[in-house]
Design a protein around this motif. Structure first.
Motif, short mmCIF file in Angstrom:
data_model
loop_
_atom_site.label_atom_id
_atom_site.label_comp_id
_atom_site.label_asym_id
_atom_site.label_seq_id
_atom_site.Cartn_x
_atom_site.Cartn_y
_atom_site.Cartn_z
N ARG A 12 7.31 -80.44 0.44
CA ARG A 12 6.83 -81.33 1.50
C ARG A 12 5.90 -80.59 2.47
N GLU A 13 6.13 -79.31 2.65
CA GLU A 13 5.29 -78.55 3.58
C GLU A 13 3.87 -78.35 3.07
N ILE A 14 3.68 -78.45 1.76
CA ILE A 14 2.35 -78.22 1.17
C ILE A 14 1.31 -79.14 1.79
N SER A 15 1.68 -80.39 2.02
CA SER A 15 0.70 -81.39 2.47
C SER A 15 0.39 -81.30 3.96
N ARG A 16 1.11 -80.45 4.70
CA ARG A 16 0.83 -80.38 6.14
C ARG A 16 0.59 -78.96 6.67
N ARG A 17 0.99 -77.94 5.92
CA ARG A 17 0.80 -76.59 6.40
C ARG A 17 -0.68 -76.25 6.51
N GLN A 18 -1.04 -75.50 7.54
CA GLN A 18 -2.38 -74.95 7.66
C GLN A 18 -2.30 -73.54 8.22
N SER A 19 -3.34 -72.76 8.00
CA SER A 19 -3.35 -71.40 8.52
C SER A 19 -3.42 -71.43 10.04
N VAL A 20 -2.59 -70.61 10.66
CA VAL A 20 -2.53 -70.52 12.12
C VAL A 20 -3.08 -69.16 12.53
N ARG A 21 -4.06 -69.17 13.42
CA ARG A 21 -4.77 -67.94 13.74
C ARG A 21 -4.55 -67.46 15.18
N LYS A 22 -3.72 -68.18 15.95
CA LYS A 22 -3.43 -67.76 17.32
C LYS A 22 -1.97 -68.07 17.61
N TYR A 23 -1.26 -67.09 18.20
CA TYR A 23 0.18 -67.20 18.36
C TYR A 23 0.60 -67.01 19.82
N GLU A 24 1.72 -67.66 20.18
CA GLU A 24 2.29 -67.49 21.50
C GLU A 24 2.90 -66.10 21.63
N SER A 25 2.94 -65.61 22.85
CA SER A 25 3.61 -64.34 23.10
C SER A 25 5.11 -64.55 23.02
N GLY A 26 5.83 -63.52 22.76
CA GLY A 26 7.28 -63.63 22.65
C GLY A 26 7.74 -63.43 21.22
N GLU A 27 8.94 -62.93 21.10
CA GLU A 27 9.48 -62.59 19.79
C GLU A 27 10.02 -63.80 19.06
N VAL A 28 10.09 -63.70 17.75
CA VAL A 28 10.77 -64.68 16.93
C VAL A 28 12.26 -64.35 16.96
N GLY A 29 13.10 -65.36 17.09
CA GLY A 29 14.52 -65.12 17.26
C GLY A 29 15.16 -64.39 16.09
N LYS A 30 16.19 -63.61 16.39
CA LYS A 30 16.89 -62.86 15.36
C LYS A 30 17.50 -63.77 14.30
N ASP A 31 17.95 -64.95 14.71
CA ASP A 31 18.54 -65.88 13.75
C ASP A 31 17.53 -66.26 12.67
N ILE A 32 16.30 -66.57 13.09
CA ILE A 32 15.25 -66.93 12.12
C ILE A 32 14.94 -65.74 11.21
N LEU A 33 14.86 -64.56 11.78
CA LEU A 33 14.54 -63.38 10.97
C LEU A 33 15.65 -63.08 9.97
N ASP A 34 16.89 -63.28 10.38
CA ASP A 34 18.01 -63.09 9.45
C ASP A 34 17.95 -64.12 8.33
N ARG A 35 17.62 -65.35 8.67
CA ARG A 35 17.51 -66.41 7.65
C ARG A 35 16.31 -66.16 6.74
N LEU A 36 15.25 -65.57 7.28
CA LEU A 36 14.10 -65.23 6.46
C LEU A 36 14.48 -64.16 5.43
N GLU A 37 15.27 -63.19 5.83
CA GLU A 37 15.73 -62.17 4.88
C GLU A 37 16.51 -62.81 3.75
N ALA A 38 17.35 -63.80 4.07
CA ALA A 38 18.10 -64.52 3.04
C ALA A 38 17.15 -65.32 2.15
N ALA A 39 16.11 -65.91 2.74
CA ALA A 39 15.14 -66.68 1.97
C ALA A 39 14.38 -65.78 1.00
N ILE A 40 14.08 -64.57 1.41
CA ILE A 40 13.40 -63.62 0.53
C ILE A 40 14.23 -63.40 -0.73
N SER A 41 15.53 -63.28 -0.57
CA SER A 41 16.41 -63.06 -1.71
C SER A 41 16.49 -64.28 -2.61
#
Length: 256
Positions: A12-41
Protein backbone atom coordinates in the motif's frame (compact mmCIF):
# COMPACT_ATOMS: atom_id res chain seq x y z
CA UNK A 1 9.47 -13.30 6.68
CA UNK A 2 6.74 -10.70 6.68
CA UNK A 3 3.30 -11.66 7.87
CA UNK A 4 0.60 -11.36 5.19
CA UNK A 5 -0.78 -8.17 6.74
CA UNK A 6 2.71 -6.65 6.89
CA UNK A 7 3.41 -7.39 3.21
CA UNK A 8 0.05 -5.81 2.31
CA UNK A 9 1.01 -2.74 4.32
CA UNK A 10 4.27 -2.41 2.38
CA UNK A 11 2.45 -2.77 -0.92
CA UNK A 12 0.00 0.00 0.00
CA UNK A 13 2.89 2.36 0.66
CA UNK A 14 4.12 2.03 -2.94
CA UNK A 15 1.35 4.28 -4.28
CA UNK A 16 2.01 7.14 -1.85
CA UNK A 17 5.66 7.08 -0.79
CA UNK A 18 7.91 9.79 -2.18
CA UNK A 19 11.52 10.78 -1.58
CA UNK A 20 11.88 13.20 1.32
CA UNK A 21 14.79 15.60 1.12
CA UNK A 22 14.36 17.75 4.25
CA UNK A 23 13.94 16.51 7.81
CA UNK A 24 12.89 17.91 11.18
CA UNK A 25 15.49 18.23 13.89
CA UNK A 26 15.31 15.72 16.69
CA UNK A 27 16.02 12.05 17.06
CA UNK A 28 13.90 9.13 15.93
CA UNK A 29 12.54 7.30 18.96
CA UNK A 30 14.30 4.22 20.30
CA UNK A 31 11.10 2.20 19.94
CA UNK A 32 11.02 2.81 16.18
CA UNK A 33 14.72 2.00 15.83
CA UNK A 34 14.27 -1.23 17.77
CA UNK A 35 11.33 -2.17 15.54
CA UNK A 36 13.39 -1.30 12.47
CA UNK A 37 16.08 -3.74 13.60
CA UNK A 38 13.38 -6.43 13.84
CA UNK A 39 12.09 -5.46 10.38
CA UNK A 40 15.59 -5.88 8.95
CA UNK A 41 15.58 -9.47 10.18
CA UNK A 42 12.11 -10.14 8.74
CA UNK A 43 12.68 -8.66 5.28
CA UNK A 44 12.64 -11.06 2.35
CA UNK A 45 16.01 -11.84 0.76
CA UNK A 46 16.78 -13.06 -2.75
CA UNK A 47 19.88 -14.77 -1.45
CA UNK A 48 21.53 -15.11 1.94
CA UNK A 49 24.88 -13.96 3.31
CA UNK A 50 25.43 -11.36 0.61
CA UNK A 51 24.14 -8.27 2.42
CA UNK A 52 24.09 -6.67 5.86
CA UNK A 53 22.27 -3.60 7.16
CA UNK A 54 23.13 -1.10 9.90
CA UNK A 55 21.34 1.93 11.32
CA UNK A 56 23.72 4.88 11.57
CA UNK A 57 23.42 8.24 13.28
CA UNK A 58 24.33 11.40 11.39
CA UNK A 59 27.68 11.53 13.18
CA UNK A 60 28.73 8.38 11.32
CA UNK A 61 27.87 9.72 7.86
CA UNK A 62 30.03 11.97 5.75
CA UNK A 63 28.04 15.05 4.73
CA UNK A 64 24.65 14.22 6.33
CA UNK A 65 21.69 14.80 4.02
CA UNK A 66 18.83 17.26 4.51
CA UNK A 67 19.14 17.30 8.26
CA UNK A 68 18.21 13.61 8.52
CA UNK A 69 19.05 12.23 11.96
CA UNK A 70 19.28 8.57 10.88
CA UNK A 71 20.58 6.49 7.99
CA UNK A 72 20.06 2.88 7.03
CA UNK A 73 23.20 1.60 5.34
CA UNK A 74 23.36 -1.50 3.16
CA UNK A 75 26.58 -3.49 2.82
CA UNK A 76 27.01 -6.01 0.05
CA UNK A 77 29.47 -8.06 -1.90
CA UNK A 78 30.38 -6.66 -5.29
CA UNK A 79 28.55 -7.98 -8.34
CA UNK A 80 25.10 -8.03 -9.86
CA UNK A 81 23.33 -10.55 -7.65
CA UNK A 82 24.50 -9.07 -4.36
CA UNK A 83 23.60 -5.51 -5.37
CA UNK A 84 20.14 -6.53 -6.58
CA UNK A 85 19.53 -8.43 -3.35
CA UNK A 86 20.65 -5.53 -1.14
CA UNK A 87 18.44 -3.07 -3.04
CA UNK A 88 15.50 -5.48 -2.92
CA UNK A 89 15.76 -5.54 0.87
CA UNK A 90 16.50 -1.84 1.33
CA UNK A 91 13.37 -0.86 -0.60
CA UNK A 92 11.21 -3.05 1.64
CA UNK A 93 12.60 -1.17 4.62
CA UNK A 94 12.03 2.21 2.98
CA UNK A 95 8.37 1.25 2.55
CA UNK A 96 8.27 0.02 6.16
CA UNK A 97 9.51 3.43 7.33
CA UNK A 98 6.89 5.16 5.19
CA UNK A 99 4.14 3.11 6.86
CA UNK A 100 5.35 4.49 10.21
CA UNK A 101 5.12 8.12 9.17
CA UNK A 102 8.82 8.50 8.46
CA UNK A 103 10.26 9.92 5.27
CA UNK A 104 13.26 8.46 3.52
CA UNK A 105 15.46 9.09 0.51
CA UNK A 106 17.90 6.88 -1.39
CA UNK A 107 21.32 8.56 -1.49
CA UNK A 108 23.55 8.10 -4.51
CA UNK A 109 26.88 9.48 -3.30
CA UNK A 110 26.65 9.45 0.51
CA UNK A 111 28.90 7.10 2.45
CA UNK A 112 29.64 6.26 6.07
CA UNK A 113 32.72 7.40 7.92
CA UNK A 114 35.65 5.04 8.16
CA UNK A 115 34.53 3.45 11.44
CA UNK A 116 31.26 2.33 9.82
CA UNK A 117 32.65 1.44 6.39
CA UNK A 118 32.03 -2.31 6.77
CA UNK A 119 29.45 -4.59 8.39
CA UNK A 120 29.73 -8.35 8.84
CA UNK A 121 32.88 -8.22 6.74
CA UNK A 122 31.03 -6.65 3.79
CA UNK A 123 31.87 -3.31 2.13
CA UNK A 124 29.41 -0.41 2.08
CA UNK A 125 27.03 -0.29 -0.89
CA UNK A 126 24.24 2.32 -0.50
CA UNK A 127 22.21 4.05 2.20
CA UNK A 128 18.90 5.78 2.71
CA UNK A 129 18.39 8.80 4.94
CA UNK A 130 15.31 8.72 7.14
CA UNK A 131 13.50 10.69 9.81
CA UNK A 132 10.47 12.87 10.32
CA UNK A 133 10.09 14.80 7.12
CA UNK A 134 9.32 18.48 6.86
CA UNK A 135 5.86 19.01 5.36
CA UNK A 136 3.78 16.30 3.70
CA UNK A 137 5.83 13.17 3.08
CA UNK A 138 3.19 11.42 0.96
CA UNK A 139 1.84 11.78 -2.56
CA UNK A 140 -1.86 12.59 -2.74
CA UNK A 141 -2.39 10.35 -5.79
CA UNK A 142 -0.50 8.18 -8.27
CA UNK A 143 -0.97 10.98 -10.80
CA UNK A 144 1.92 12.76 -9.10
CA UNK A 145 4.38 10.07 -10.24
CA UNK A 146 6.48 10.91 -13.27
CA UNK A 147 6.88 7.48 -14.82
CA UNK A 148 6.84 5.85 -18.24
CA UNK A 149 3.67 4.23 -19.51
CA UNK A 150 3.40 0.51 -18.77
CA UNK A 151 3.65 -0.26 -22.50
CA UNK A 152 7.13 1.29 -22.48
CA UNK A 153 8.46 -0.97 -19.72
CA UNK A 154 6.68 -4.26 -20.45
CA UNK A 155 5.43 -6.46 -23.27
CA UNK A 156 3.46 -8.76 -20.98
CA UNK A 157 -0.06 -9.69 -21.98
CA UNK A 158 -1.59 -9.76 -18.54
CA UNK A 159 -3.70 -7.44 -16.35
CA UNK A 160 -1.99 -4.13 -15.70
CA UNK A 161 -2.69 -4.12 -11.98
CA UNK A 162 0.00 -6.62 -10.98
CA UNK A 163 2.68 -4.64 -12.84
CA UNK A 164 1.52 -1.16 -11.85
CA UNK A 165 3.45 -1.11 -8.54
CA UNK A 166 6.61 -2.13 -10.41
CA UNK A 167 6.02 0.68 -12.90
CA UNK A 168 5.90 3.14 -10.01
CA UNK A 169 9.26 2.03 -8.60
CA UNK A 170 11.82 4.82 -8.10
CA UNK A 171 15.04 4.70 -10.09
CA UNK A 172 18.33 6.56 -10.28
CA UNK A 173 17.84 9.82 -12.18
CA UNK A 174 14.29 8.62 -13.00
CA UNK A 175 15.74 6.54 -15.82
CA UNK A 176 13.30 3.61 -15.50
CA UNK A 177 15.63 1.41 -17.50
CA UNK A 178 13.98 -1.87 -16.47
CA UNK A 179 11.75 -3.99 -18.72
CA UNK A 180 9.38 -6.86 -17.87
CA UNK A 181 8.74 -9.71 -20.27
CA UNK A 182 7.46 -13.29 -20.15
CA UNK A 183 3.97 -14.68 -19.62
CA UNK A 184 1.28 -15.09 -16.96
CA UNK A 185 3.36 -17.60 -14.97
CA UNK A 186 6.91 -16.32 -15.45
CA UNK A 187 7.97 -12.69 -15.45
CA UNK A 188 11.56 -11.90 -16.38
CA UNK A 189 13.23 -8.66 -15.42
CA UNK A 190 15.63 -7.06 -17.90
CA UNK A 191 17.68 -3.89 -17.63
CA UNK A 192 18.89 -1.55 -20.34
CA UNK A 193 22.64 -1.79 -20.83
CA UNK A 194 24.45 1.47 -19.97
CA UNK A 195 26.42 3.25 -22.66
CA UNK A 196 30.14 2.40 -22.67
CA UNK A 197 31.53 5.71 -21.30
CA UNK A 198 29.51 5.50 -18.06
CA UNK A 199 29.32 1.74 -17.63
CA UNK A 200 31.60 1.55 -14.62
CA UNK A 201 29.76 4.33 -12.77
CA UNK A 202 26.19 3.48 -13.72
CA UNK A 203 26.11 -0.30 -13.71
CA UNK A 204 25.66 -0.71 -9.92
CA UNK A 205 22.93 1.96 -9.96
CA UNK A 206 21.07 0.08 -12.67
CA UNK A 207 21.34 -3.16 -10.72
CA UNK A 208 19.97 -1.26 -7.70
CA UNK A 209 17.06 -0.03 -9.83
CA UNK A 210 16.39 -3.64 -10.79
CA UNK A 211 16.28 -4.70 -7.13
CA UNK A 212 13.80 -1.94 -6.29
CA UNK A 213 11.52 -2.80 -9.23
CA UNK A 214 11.73 -6.49 -8.29
CA UNK A 215 10.70 -5.63 -4.73
CA UNK A 216 7.60 -3.81 -5.96
CA UNK A 217 6.67 -6.64 -8.32
CA UNK A 218 7.05 -9.22 -5.55
CA UNK A 219 4.86 -7.25 -3.14
CA UNK A 220 2.24 -6.75 -5.86
CA UNK A 221 2.18 -10.47 -6.60
CA UNK A 222 1.59 -11.25 -2.93
CA UNK A 223 -1.20 -8.69 -2.80
CA UNK A 224 -2.83 -10.39 -5.80
CA UNK A 225 -2.73 -13.71 -3.94
CA UNK A 226 0.09 -15.17 -6.00
CA UNK A 227 3.06 -17.13 -4.73
CA UNK A 228 6.15 -15.41 -6.11
CA UNK A 229 9.23 -17.60 -6.36
CA UNK A 230 12.59 -16.27 -7.49
CA UNK A 231 14.82 -17.91 -10.05
CA UNK A 232 18.15 -16.93 -11.54
CA UNK A 233 18.19 -18.42 -15.04
CA UNK A 234 21.18 -18.84 -17.31
CA UNK A 235 21.31 -15.53 -19.18
CA UNK A 236 22.93 -17.27 -22.18
CA UNK A 237 19.74 -19.26 -22.77
CA UNK A 238 17.40 -16.24 -22.71
CA UNK A 239 16.76 -14.04 -25.71
CA UNK A 240 16.07 -10.45 -24.64
CA UNK A 241 12.76 -9.03 -25.94
CA UNK A 242 14.60 -5.96 -27.26
CA UNK A 243 18.12 -4.97 -28.20
CA UNK A 244 20.47 -3.68 -25.50
CA UNK A 245 18.60 -5.38 -22.67
CA UNK A 246 20.40 -7.55 -20.11
CA UNK A 247 18.58 -10.31 -18.20
CA UNK A 248 18.58 -9.87 -14.41
CA UNK A 249 16.08 -12.10 -12.62
CA UNK A 250 12.92 -14.20 -12.94
CA UNK A 251 9.76 -14.22 -10.81
CA UNK A 252 7.64 -17.38 -11.07
CA UNK A 253 3.99 -16.80 -10.22
CA UNK A 254 1.43 -19.30 -8.96
CA UNK A 255 -2.08 -18.38 -7.90
CA UNK A 256 -2.73 -19.47 -4.33
Amino acid sequence: MWEKSEASELCREISRRQSVRKYESGEVGKDILDRLEAAISKAQRLNENQAAFKVLGAELVERPFGGAPCYLAAYAKSGEDAVINASFVLQQLSLWLSARGLGSCWLGMAKPRKEAARADGLPFFKMIAFGRGVGNIYRSSTGEFRRKALSEVSDLKRPDDILEPARLAPSAMNSQSWFFSGDSDKIRLFMAAPSFPVKGLMQPLKWADGGIALCHLWLSALEHKCFAGFEKEDANTIKPPKKNLNYLWTVNLKIL
